[in-house]
Design a protein around this motif. Structure first.
Motif, PDB file in Angstrom:
ATOM      1  N   THR A   8      -7.359   6.352  -1.813  1.00  0.00           N
ATOM      2  CA  THR A   8      -8.140   5.306  -0.897  1.00  0.00           C
ATOM      3  C   THR A   8      -7.476   4.682   0.060  1.00  0.00           C
ATOM      4  O   THR A   8      -8.005   4.258   0.970  1.00  0.00           O
ATOM      5  CB  THR A   8      -8.677   5.013  -2.313  1.00  0.00           C
ATOM      6  OG1 THR A   8      -8.158   4.121  -3.035  1.00  0.00           O
ATOM      7  CG2 THR A   8     -10.261   5.248  -2.628  1.00  0.00           C
ATOM      8  N   GLU A   9      -5.525   4.194  -0.155  1.00  0.00           N
ATOM      9  CA  GLU A   9      -5.124   3.632   0.512  1.00  0.00           C
ATOM     10  C   GLU A   9      -5.353   4.076   1.510  1.00  0.00           C
ATOM     11  O   GLU A   9      -5.377   3.249   2.486  1.00  0.00           O
ATOM     12  CB  GLU A   9      -3.840   2.742  -0.495  1.00  0.00           C
ATOM     13  CG  GLU A   9      -2.960   4.252  -0.791  1.00  0.00           C
ATOM     14  CD  GLU A   9      -2.654   4.369  -2.149  1.00  0.00           C
ATOM     15  OE1 GLU A   9      -1.701   4.959  -2.273  1.00  0.00           O
ATOM     16  OE2 GLU A   9      -4.255   4.358  -2.800  1.00  0.00           O
ATOM     17  N   ALA A  10      -5.310   5.209   2.570  1.00  0.00           N
ATOM     18  CA  ALA A  10      -4.383   6.409   3.428  1.00  0.00           C
ATOM     19  C   ALA A  10      -5.916   6.086   3.742  1.00  0.00           C
ATOM     20  O   ALA A  10      -5.604   5.916   5.245  1.00  0.00           O
ATOM     21  CB  ALA A  10      -4.052   7.547   2.742  1.00  0.00           C
ATOM     22  N   LEU A  11      -6.733   6.131   3.301  1.00  0.00           N
ATOM     23  CA  LEU A  11      -8.137   5.988   4.279  1.00  0.00           C
ATOM     24  C   LEU A  11      -8.348   4.775   4.174  1.00  0.00           C
ATOM     25  O   LEU A  11      -8.541   4.748   6.054  1.00  0.00           O
ATOM     26  CB  LEU A  11      -9.817   6.207   3.210  1.00  0.00           C
ATOM     27  CG  LEU A  11      -9.711   8.046   2.434  1.00  0.00           C
ATOM     28  CD1 LEU A  11     -10.682   8.120   1.705  1.00  0.00           C
ATOM     29  CD2 LEU A  11      -9.523   9.128   3.777  1.00  0.00           C
ATOM     30  N   LEU A  12      -8.037   3.747   4.124  1.00  0.00           N
ATOM     31  CA  LEU A  12      -8.607   2.669   3.959  1.00  0.00           C
ATOM     32  C   LEU A  12      -7.195   1.961   5.723  1.00  0.00           C
ATOM     33  O   LEU A  12      -7.684   1.967   6.867  1.00  0.00           O
ATOM     34  CB  LEU A  12      -7.796   1.044   2.610  1.00  0.00           C
ATOM     35  CG  LEU A  12      -8.076  -0.410   3.438  1.00  0.00           C
ATOM     36  CD1 LEU A  12      -9.597  -0.897   3.673  1.00  0.00           C
ATOM     37  CD2 LEU A  12      -7.044  -0.713   2.316  1.00  0.00           C
ATOM     38  N   VAL A  13      -6.458   2.719   5.955  1.00  0.00           N
ATOM     39  CA  VAL A  13      -5.072   1.851   6.510  1.00  0.00           C
ATOM     40  C   VAL A  13      -5.579   2.733   7.639  1.00  0.00           C
ATOM     41  O   VAL A  13      -5.124   2.691   9.149  1.00  0.00           O
ATOM     42  CB  VAL A  13      -3.785   2.245   5.612  1.00  0.00           C
ATOM     43  CG1 VAL A  13      -2.697   2.332   7.426  1.00  0.00           C
ATOM     44  CG2 VAL A  13      -3.332   0.828   4.544  1.00  0.00           C
ATOM     45  N   ASN A  14      -5.776   4.346   7.691  1.00  0.00           N
ATOM     46  CA  ASN A  14      -6.330   5.215   8.776  1.00  0.00           C
ATOM     47  C   ASN A  14      -7.329   6.027   8.613  1.00  0.00           C
ATOM     48  O   ASN A  14      -7.383   6.651   9.620  1.00  0.00           O
ATOM     49  CB  ASN A  14      -5.005   6.451   8.258  1.00  0.00           C
ATOM     50  CG  ASN A  14      -3.315   6.302   8.303  1.00  0.00           C
ATOM     51  OD1 ASN A  14      -3.159   6.010   8.586  1.00  0.00           O
ATOM     52  ND2 ASN A  14      -2.567   6.385   6.587  1.00  0.00           N
ATOM     53  N   GLY A  15      -8.602   5.949   7.796  1.00  0.00           N
ATOM     54  CA  GLY A  15      -9.836   6.244   8.083  1.00  0.00           C
ATOM     55  C   GLY A  15      -9.819   7.797   7.872  1.00  0.00           C
ATOM     56  O   GLY A  15      -8.760   8.543   7.131  1.00  0.00           O
ATOM     57  N   THR A  16     -10.993   7.945   7.437  1.00  0.00           N
ATOM     58  CA  THR A  16     -11.546   9.647   7.343  1.00  0.00           C
ATOM     59  C   THR A  16     -11.082  10.740   8.247  1.00  0.00           C
ATOM     60  O   THR A  16     -11.046  10.064   9.670  1.00  0.00           O
ATOM     61  CB  THR A  16     -12.487   9.887   6.683  1.00  0.00           C
ATOM     62  OG1 THR A  16     -13.702   9.265   7.673  1.00  0.00           O
ATOM     63  CG2 THR A  16     -12.861   8.885   5.775  1.00  0.00           C
TER      64      THR A  16
ATOM     65  N   SER B   7       2.791   7.842   6.828  1.00  0.00           N
ATOM     66  CA  SER B   7       2.804   8.617   7.413  1.00  0.00           C
ATOM     67  C   SER B   7       3.034   7.415   8.907  1.00  0.00           C
ATOM     68  O   SER B   7       4.194   8.684  10.002  1.00  0.00           O
ATOM     69  CB  SER B   7       1.430   9.507   8.329  1.00  0.00           C
ATOM     70  OG  SER B   7       0.428   8.842   7.934  1.00  0.00           O
ATOM     71  N   ASN B   8       3.184   6.075   8.415  1.00  0.00           N
ATOM     72  CA  ASN B   8       3.212   5.079   9.710  1.00  0.00           C
ATOM     73  C   ASN B   8       3.303   4.297   8.705  1.00  0.00           C
ATOM     74  O   ASN B   8       2.602   3.232   8.353  1.00  0.00           O
ATOM     75  CB  ASN B   8       2.102   4.932  10.465  1.00  0.00           C
ATOM     76  CG  ASN B   8       2.494   4.397  11.453  1.00  0.00           C
ATOM     77  OD1 ASN B   8       3.180   3.831  11.408  1.00  0.00           O
ATOM     78  ND2 ASN B   8       1.581   3.595  13.031  1.00  0.00           N
TER      79      ASN B   8
ATOM     80  N   LEU C   2       1.307  -1.040  -0.523  1.00  0.00           N
ATOM     81  CA  LEU C   2      -0.073  -0.131  -0.103  1.00  0.00           C
ATOM     82  C   LEU C   2       0.738   1.511   0.135  1.00  0.00           C
ATOM     83  O   LEU C   2       0.349   2.649  -0.023  1.00  0.00           O
ATOM     84  CB  LEU C   2      -1.374   0.196   1.491  1.00  0.00           C
ATOM     85  CG  LEU C   2      -2.004  -1.011   1.064  1.00  0.00           C
ATOM     86  CD1 LEU C   2      -2.235  -0.772   3.149  1.00  0.00           C
ATOM     87  CD2 LEU C   2      -3.242  -0.527   0.152  1.00  0.00           C
ATOM     88  N   ARG C   3       2.314   1.188   0.634  1.00  0.00           N
ATOM     89  CA  ARG C   3       2.877   2.512   0.258  1.00  0.00           C
ATOM     90  C   ARG C   3       3.329   2.824  -0.850  1.00  0.00           C
ATOM     91  O   ARG C   3       4.217   3.890  -1.118  1.00  0.00           O
ATOM     92  CB  ARG C   3       4.028   1.646   1.120  1.00  0.00           C
ATOM     93  CG  ARG C   3       3.841   1.652   2.429  1.00  0.00           C
ATOM     94  CD  ARG C   3       4.915   0.883   3.409  1.00  0.00           C
ATOM     95  NE  ARG C   3       5.472  -0.559   2.750  1.00  0.00           N
ATOM     96  CZ  ARG C   3       6.580  -0.480   2.691  1.00  0.00           C
ATOM     97  NH1 ARG C   3       8.170   0.014   4.394  1.00  0.00           N
ATOM     98  NH2 ARG C   3       7.177  -1.449   2.185  1.00  0.00           N
TER      99      ARG C   3
ATOM    100  N   LYS D  50       3.149   0.393  10.072  1.00  0.00           N
ATOM    101  CA  LYS D  50       1.149   0.517   9.961  1.00  0.00           C
ATOM    102  C   LYS D  50       1.015  -0.184   8.141  1.00  0.00           C
ATOM    103  O   LYS D  50      -0.068  -0.826   8.108  1.00  0.00           O
ATOM    104  CB  LYS D  50       0.327   1.560  10.051  1.00  0.00           C
ATOM    105  CG  LYS D  50      -1.262   0.678  10.612  1.00  0.00           C
ATOM    106  CD  LYS D  50      -1.878   2.959  11.206  1.00  0.00           C
ATOM    107  CE  LYS D  50      -3.444   2.551  11.667  1.00  0.00           C
ATOM    108  NZ  LYS D  50      -4.085   3.298  11.697  1.00  0.00           N
ATOM    109  N   ALA D  51       1.098   0.719   7.583  1.00  0.00           N
ATOM    110  CA  ALA D  51       1.092   0.246   6.113  1.00  0.00           C
ATOM    111  C   ALA D  51       1.655  -0.457   5.264  1.00  0.00           C
ATOM    112  O   ALA D  51       0.721  -1.787   4.460  1.00  0.00           O
ATOM    113  CB  ALA D  51       1.506   0.950   5.010  1.00  0.00           C
ATOM    114  N   LEU D  52       2.597  -1.177   6.093  1.00  0.00           N
ATOM    115  CA  LEU D  52       3.436  -2.986   5.505  1.00  0.00           C
ATOM    116  C   LEU D  52       2.142  -3.720   6.071  1.00  0.00           C
ATOM    117  O   LEU D  52       2.609  -4.923   5.770  1.00  0.00           O
ATOM    118  CB  LEU D  52       4.963  -2.312   6.390  1.00  0.00           C
ATOM    119  CG  LEU D  52       6.041  -3.536   5.224  1.00  0.00           C
ATOM    120  CD1 LEU D  52       5.361  -4.312   4.037  1.00  0.00           C
ATOM    121  CD2 LEU D  52       7.001  -4.016   5.800  1.00  0.00           C
TER     122      LEU D  52
END
Length: 342
Positions: A222-230, A242-243, A201-202, A246-248
């Protein structure tokens, strides 16, 4: 040159020089032609379609969401391997009844084929992986009803669905994502196919122009929203990097330890939405771990375009699944009532 002549039995014989002869009874003016007879050779079986199957119920404080699948079941008494298809949709949709060409070909080859929806944004990771594993467990729980061999279940997905298929394959043996019903059943899969899927995702836009790279740096992608939320309340949103840890962990590339099932990975060389390097990195990591993997680049193919609906692509996937999972075992399924509750 056309030729026609009347026989003594009342049939009009028509044909062309060098062509086969066709017999047709002549019909006097004012009369209706009689019945015709054709002879059909039985070469294919029947496939039943069972729609609206609820495979999981996701409970929240004030609601219950039902997740659905459509199942194609060859009408035989054979013990059949099963395949679950997860649709692409950029993590924002999961229209599970598409790609009927691929699903039908697999069912005609003797597989039970389920197409499953899953939760998407604004639901966060690991919701969609939990849903994928719930679909696998559902088929094992109901294996006898569908004539499925529970020891042979594969997955296939395209784009974001390829991400789901990859995650299921690379997390075999991990129970972290097993939530919901039938948790006494294994969610492991025995084969995985990823079509232009996402493995990290990174770096979805790796190697693409700067304008595309800028999009993937946005907290709204969308991948940022998937991992981190809105963004909400005091949370302004966050980019996918940003993390990075977490993304990995939310990517198949973060689950490369241990033995994996065989993988077939396919990607178009002209894909402008998901970098072909996503598939290359997954293939390299699988091979480095001593796993069986094939990488096929489709020359000129884009992202989910018409190339992926052509017979050579579909035949390649069907043949790979047959070679990897094996075919139906003749007459080995337990007989069931034709109107059994499925």
């Amino acid at each position: 040159m056309n030729r026609a002549w009347l026989t003594t039995t009342g049939f009009l014989v028509m044909g062309l020089a060098g062509s086969s002869t066709v017999l047709a009874r002549t019909v006097p003016a004012g009369q209706v032609a009689g019945p015709q007879t054709i002879r059909v050779e039985v070469t294919t079986g029947q496939v039943d379609t069972i729609g609206g199957v609820i495979y999981s119920q996701v409970k929240s404080t004030r609601a219950m969401r039902q997740l659905r699948m459509t199942v194609l079941v060859p009408r035989t008494e054979d013990l059949k391997p099963a395949i679950i298809y997860f649709p692409g949709g950029g993590f924002i949709s999961a229209d599970y009844e598409k790609y009927s060409e691929m699903r039908t070909a697999l069912a005609r080859a003797g597989f039970v084929v389920a197409a499953a929806e899953y939760r998407v944004v604004p639901d966060k990771f690991p919701a969609l992986v939990q849903d994928g594993k719930a679909a696998v467990r559902y088929l094992r729980e109901h294996a006898e009803e569908y004539g499925i061999d529970p020891a042979r279940i594969g997955v296939i997905g395209d784009s974001a669905g390829g991400y789901v298929a990859q995650m299921l394959g690379t997390t075999n043996g991990e129970r972290t994502f097993d939530k919901g019903d039938f948790t006494d059943k294994s969610s492991d899969v025995q084969a995985a196919v990823s079509l232009y899927g996402i493995s990290d995702l990174r770096s979805i836009g790796e190697g693409f122009p700067k304008a595309v790279q800028k999009v993937h740096q946005s907290p709204a992608v969308t991948e940022a929203l998937l991992v981190n939320g809105t963004a909400f309340g005091t949370f302004p949103g966050a980019t996918i990097n940003s993390n990075p840890e977490k993304a990995l962990a939310a990517s198949s590339m973060g689950h490369m330890q241990g033995k994996k099932p065989p993988f077939l990975i396919m990607h178009g060389t002209a894909d402008t939405l998901v970098s072909p390097m996503q598939s290359r990195h997954l293939y390299d990591a699988l091979k480095a771990g001593g796993n069986k993997a094939e990488l096929i680049l489709v020359d000129g193919a884009g992202h989910g375009d018409i190339y992926w609906y052509q017979t050579p692509i579909i035949d390649r996937v069907v043949t790979w699944f047959k070679n990897t999972l094996g075919g139906p075992i003749k007459g080995a399924a337990k007989p069931k009532a034709r109107d059994a509750n499925l």
